[in-house]
Design a protein around this motif. Structure first.
Motif, mmCIF file in Angstrom:
data_model
loop_
_atom_site.group_PDB
_atom_site.id
_atom_site.type_symbol
_atom_site.label_atom_id
_atom_site.label_comp_id
_atom_site.label_asym_id
_atom_site.label_seq_id
_atom_site.Cartn_x
_atom_site.Cartn_y
_atom_site.Cartn_z
ATOM 1 N N ALA A 127 0.847 -1.190 0.000
ATOM 2 C CA ALA A 127 0.000 0.000 0.000
ATOM 3 C C ALA A 127 0.882 1.239 0.000
ATOM 4 O O ALA A 127 1.906 1.289 0.687
ATOM 5 N N HIS A 128 0.471 2.230 -0.774
ATOM 6 C CA HIS A 128 1.150 3.531 -0.821
ATOM 7 C C HIS A 128 0.108 4.573 -0.440
ATOM 8 O O HIS A 128 -0.862 4.788 -1.175
ATOM 9 N N THR A 129 0.310 5.203 0.701
ATOM 10 C CA THR A 129 -0.724 6.050 1.292
ATOM 11 C C THR A 129 -0.288 7.502 1.322
ATOM 12 O O THR A 129 0.835 7.817 1.730
ATOM 13 N N LEU A 130 -1.182 8.375 0.882
ATOM 14 C CA LEU A 130 -1.002 9.823 1.024
ATOM 15 C C LEU A 130 -2.155 10.324 1.875
ATOM 16 O O LEU A 130 -3.284 10.461 1.404
ATOM 17 N N TRP A 131 -1.841 10.568 3.127
ATOM 18 C CA TRP A 131 -2.888 10.977 4.056
ATOM 19 C C TRP A 131 -2.309 11.968 5.049
ATOM 20 O O TRP A 131 -1.202 11.794 5.553
ATOM 21 N N SER A 132 -3.048 13.014 5.304
ATOM 22 C CA SER A 132 -2.664 13.973 6.326
ATOM 23 C C SER A 132 -3.905 14.384 7.087
ATOM 24 O O SER A 132 -4.925 14.729 6.483
ATOM 25 N N LYS A 133 -3.822 14.331 8.401
ATOM 26 C CA LYS A 133 -4.969 14.723 9.216
ATOM 27 C C LYS A 133 -5.257 16.211 9.096
ATOM 28 O O LYS A 133 -6.328 16.671 9.494
ATOM 29 N N ASN A 134 -4.304 16.961 8.525
ATOM 30 C CA ASN A 134 -4.491 18.401 8.373
ATOM 31 C C ASN A 134 -5.188 18.768 7.071
ATOM 32 O O ASN A 134 -5.487 19.936 6.838
ATOM 33 N N LEU A 135 -5.419 17.763 6.200
ATOM 34 C CA LEU A 135 -6.064 18.017 4.922
ATOM 35 C C LEU A 135 -7.427 17.335 4.886
ATOM 36 O O LEU A 135 -7.625 16.302 5.524
ATOM 37 N N PRO A 136 -8.375 17.881 4.145
ATOM 38 C CA PRO A 136 -9.675 17.219 4.043
ATOM 39 C C PRO A 136 -9.542 15.872 3.346
ATOM 40 O O PRO A 136 -8.773 15.723 2.395
ATOM 41 N N ALA A 137 -10.260 14.880 3.853
ATOM 42 C CA ALA A 137 -10.220 13.540 3.266
ATOM 43 C C ALA A 137 -11.120 13.504 2.044
ATOM 44 O O ALA A 137 -12.341 13.626 2.151
ATOM 45 N N GLN A 138 -10.510 13.366 0.893
ATOM 46 C CA GLN A 138 -11.288 13.289 -0.334
ATOM 47 C C GLN A 138 -10.469 12.599 -1.411
ATOM 48 O O GLN A 138 -9.243 12.566 -1.355
ATOM 49 N N GLY A 139 -11.166 12.032 -2.388
ATOM 50 C CA GLY A 139 -10.489 11.390 -3.496
ATOM 51 C C GLY A 139 -9.714 10.158 -3.064
ATOM 52 O O GLY A 139 -10.005 9.511 -2.060
ATOM 53 N N THR A 140 -8.691 9.823 -3.844
ATOM 54 C CA THR A 140 -7.873 8.643 -3.573
ATOM 55 C C THR A 140 -6.918 8.927 -2.421
ATOM 56 O O THR A 140 -6.231 9.949 -2.411
ATOM 57 N N VAL A 141 -6.881 8.020 -1.450
ATOM 58 C CA VAL A 141 -6.000 8.196 -0.293
ATOM 59 C C VAL A 141 -4.934 7.110 -0.223
ATOM 60 O O VAL A 141 -3.966 7.231 0.532
ATOM 61 N N ALA A 142 -5.091 6.038 -0.998
ATOM 62 C CA ALA A 142 -4.088 4.971 -1.011
ATOM 63 C C ALA A 142 -4.245 4.161 -2.286
ATOM 64 O O ALA A 142 -5.351 4.036 -2.832
ATOM 65 N N VAL A 143 -3.128 3.626 -2.766
ATOM 66 C CA VAL A 143 -3.168 2.681 -3.876
ATOM 67 C C VAL A 143 -2.497 1.396 -3.420
ATOM 68 O O VAL A 143 -1.489 1.425 -2.700
ATOM 69 N N LEU A 144 -3.074 0.276 -3.820
ATOM 70 C CA LEU A 144 -2.543 -1.034 -3.452
ATOM 71 C C LEU A 144 -2.067 -1.758 -4.699
ATOM 72 O O LEU A 144 -2.762 -1.759 -5.729
ATOM 73 N N ASN A 145 -0.900 -2.351 -4.603
ATOM 74 C CA ASN A 145 -0.378 -3.210 -5.659
ATOM 75 C C ASN A 145 -0.422 -4.645 -5.164
ATOM 76 O O ASN A 145 0.182 -4.968 -4.138
ATOM 77 N N VAL A 146 -1.130 -5.491 -5.895
ATOM 78 C CA VAL A 146 -1.278 -6.898 -5.530
ATOM 79 C C VAL A 146 -0.588 -7.729 -6.605
ATOM 80 O O VAL A 146 -0.872 -7.568 -7.799
ATOM 81 N N PHE A 147 0.313 -8.614 -6.186
ATOM 82 C CA PHE A 147 1.132 -9.382 -7.125
ATOM 83 C C PHE A 147 0.862 -10.873 -6.980
ATOM 84 O O PHE A 147 0.646 -11.375 -5.876
ATOM 85 N N ASN A 148 0.924 -11.556 -8.096
ATOM 86 C CA ASN A 148 0.867 -13.017 -8.109
ATOM 87 C C ASN A 148 2.167 -13.521 -8.724
ATOM 88 O O ASN A 148 2.403 -13.353 -9.924
#
Length: 699
Positions: A619-640
């Protein structure tokens, strides 16, 4: 996420008994001084786990406890941190043992001084807390089920093997490290101690852990574990200090009269969340020390011309450079770079007058400034350059005064990395490249150049690994003083470009004017095989432990139609480079689509926080409690990584990927169910495939 107890630290000192207690909510250290300086008992206060229960080891297991020279010096900082300094003497060796108690950690740091009139050999000196391992012939009951995880290399980069151990393994195995140089093949060198940048000592419940981390910005040093015998008992030594690998830190191996050396800080933290929690706590700490990506980090995606350029795959001669490394050849590579969507053209060997001369080949490529202008105006791309250092270059491109001498005074056909003539020449050329428009420099060929006995160079006789590393730092600072915005990647400063890491991962990074990025362990050639063999799975663990950016360019010709290779290295290397146009048009089109998607999500990969659900779910997360929560907040890469199609159910809590538990999210491209803070995703992946899933804030 990892949890740590936080409570005001404390110190209690009794002059009557000579005993001192130091600690916080989670850890308590008992230090005795009446019969000699003896930090002898380290306890996890909440669980009762005893980590140290024996006499501290000073210099050797048989050395008597040293008498203290004065009462403890106790001070408190404005943030509540306590500092305790104790001083003792062992013959001619003065020992200063400093401890710090913060709300979340205990730290120790040793300083040694030679108070004698003769040089003092400390190559075999060891210091550390001790813990009894055996009850009779059996492992102590409270150690059964414990495991020790090396941080960051739970997997060995050279072969992909897991390196974590049980307490029994400590007694039956030997430590070791991999090493190579130009005159030897890679080999495992066995040692009596087990070394790592940090260790997670995890209890049998797999939840509680003790982080034992070492950090020394000034010399190469590691956190050591070593079983030893004392008075018929078997103990484990940990924390403290000692030399490891080829005898580092070198500056303390021999102290001249009244010379001092300060070892690095050892930090102890009681963690929850098992081994992974300890990795995250280590990463959080090293970030406070500057080991993270630069502010506003946005590295351009590179296209490396090497893979499709025949120069690398044949002899590198002036004639072949004239034949296959002309402006027209680079124009063809720039077209590929633009087609796939890269942001910079990276020139590997061939762009300079001689191999690693760092002088632009104007006769074949035109002026560098014209080249940079053409790249920018036609493609909107920047210029990145490969710049090997002293150990890997055509020595004819440098002054004779830069060459090494052997102990008999004979000039050798090799450069000395610390010679003033080399450093001045190389620095001037690197700075000129930046003046003429280079935006990225790779410091390849950083391996130790070997012993040199030329007195005129001003270094020790012979040259040491430590001096070699400091010379590299000079070359970094020479560029950064004038061009702080130029990104610089530095290979391992002892073994250079290989799958081996010799120096601590953080070493030289975050020093004033130093490099920005690490090298991706030479996983640039057999990209698919490195992944499937487990070698490049080591990148997963490095990202759990560090936010220092890794740079790597990869051979796309080894990838498949699912862009598995592309996405693995995009997920584990914050600065991505690619090259090699795949001969299958279907795969090339897949790469172009992958690049378009990657570019649209690039901030998550370059500046996001990396979290691991497991080795194959990132998971790659861009999140800050100081910013409004909207749009994409994380992307996950799943591998086989299997050769058959798989269906996966992926469960995690929002806090596992750095998101607040009260957040409501939905997933794109995968079925998703949220129950309170627990998320469940379902993914169907083709053989050797990948799926990208974005998490967005729900209305």
């Amino acid at each position: 996420m990892a949890k740590r107890s936080q409570e005001a630290p404390f110190v209690r000192w009794s002059r009557r008994t000579g005993e001192l207690m130091l600690g916080n909510a989670a850890l308590q250290l008992h230090i005795r001084t009446r019969d000699g300086l003896n930090p002898c008992r380290l306890v996890q206060r909440r669980t009762g786990r005893v980590y140290a229960d024996g006499d501290y080891c000073y210099v050797s297991p048989d050395t008597p406890l040293p008498p203290i020279q004065e009462p403890p010096q106790i001070g408190q900082l404005e943030d509540g941190t306590y500092r305790v300094t104790l001083r003792a003497r062992i013959d001619t060796l003065l020992v200063e043992h400093a401890f710090r108690a913060t709300a979340s950690a205990l730290e120790e740091q040793l300083t040694v001084t030679n108070a004698g009139e003769q040089p003092l050999d400390l190559r075999d000196a060891v210091f550390g807390f001790t813990r009894n391992l055996l009850e009779g012939e059996s492992l102590c009951a409270d150690l059964q089920g414990s495991r020790f995880y090396p941080i960051p290399y739970r997997r060995e980069p050279f072969n992909g093997q897991f390196l974590d151990m049980t307490a029994d393994d400590l007694l039956s195995r030997q430590g070791g490290f991999y090493f190579w140089s130009f005159d030897m093949v890679p080999q495992l060198i066995l040692t009596v101690a087990f070394g790592s940048e940090a260790w997670a000592w995890v209890d049998a419940d797999a939840e509680h852990a003790l982080l034992i981390a070492k950090h020394n910005p000034d010399a190469m040093e590691w956190s050591l574990l070593q079983p030893f015998q004392r008075e018929g008992k078997t103990y484990l030594r940990f924390g403290g200090a000692g030399l490891w690998k080829l005898g580092d830190p070198e500056p303390v191996a021999q102290l001249d009269p009244w010379q001092s050396f300060r070892f690095g800080v050892t930090r102890f933290v009681a963690c929850e969340g098992g081994w992974k929690g300890a990795f995250y706590v280590f990463r959080e700490w090293t970030e406070t020390l500057g080991h993270r990506f630069p502010a506003n980090y946005d590295p351009p995606v590179h296209w490396n011309e090497l893979y499709d350029n025949p120069l690398w795959w044949g002899p590198d001669t002036p004639e072949r450079r004239q034949e296959v490394y002309q402006l027209s050849d680079m124009e063809a590579e720039a077209e590929k770079a633009a087609e796939i969507g890269c942001e910079a053209l990276y020139l590997d060997p061939g762009w300079d007058t001689l191999f690693a001369s760092s002088v632009w080949a104007e006769d074949r490529l035109g002026t560098q400034r014209d080249f940079v202008r053409w790249l920018e105006e036609r493609y909107g791309m920047r210029l990145a350059l490969h710049n090997p250092l002293a150990a890997w270059c055509d020595i004819n491109g440098y002054p004779m005064e830069a060459r090494r001498k052997d102990k008999d005074g004979q000039v050798l056909p090799a450069l000395c990395s610390a010679s003033p003539a080399y450093l001045q020449t190389k620095a001037e050329r690197l700075v000129q490249l930046c003046r003429d428009g280079a935006s990225f420099l790779m410091y390849d060929g950083a391996m130790f150049t070997g012993e040199c006995y030329d007195e005129s160079h001003g270094h020790s006789l012979p040259l040491t690994r430590h001096e070699h590393c400091m010379a590299i730092l000079q070359l970094l600072q020479a560029v950064k003083r004038e061009f702080p915005q130029v990104l610089i990647e530095l290979h391992d400063p002892v073994v250079g470009g290989s799958m081996i890491r010799y120096a601590p991962t953080y070493f030289l990074h975050a020093l004033p004017g130093s490099s920005d990025e690490l090298w991706g362990y030479e996983y640039m050639w057999e990209t698919m095989d490195d992944l499937r063999s487990g070698r490049s799975l080591s990148l997963y663990y490095v990202n759990l432990a560090y936010s220092i950016p890794i740079y790597l360019h990869i051979d796309l010709r080894k990838d498949n139609e699912h862009a598995l290779v592309f996405w693995w290295y995009a997920s584990t290397c914050r600065h991505l480079g690619v090259g090699g146009k795949h001969p299958d048009p279907k795969v090339w089109e897949a790469h172009k689509r992958a690049m378009q998607t990657y570019r649209s999500l690039k901030p998550f990969y370059t500046r996001g926080t990396f979290y691991g659900i497991d080795e194959t779910v990132h998971a790659h997360t861009l999140w800050s409690k100081n910013l409004p929560a909207q749009g994409t907040v994380a992307v996950l890469n799943v591998f086989n990584l299997a050769e058959t199609e798989v269906e996966r159910e992926i469960r995690f809590h929002l806090s596992d990927i750095g998101l607040p538990e009260g957040l409501s999210v939905r997933a794109t491209d995968a079925p998703c169910h949220q129950r309170d803070a627990q998320i469940t995703l379902w993914a169907r992946l083709p053989a050797l495939g990948h799926q990208l899933i974005s998490l967005e804030v729900s209305e």
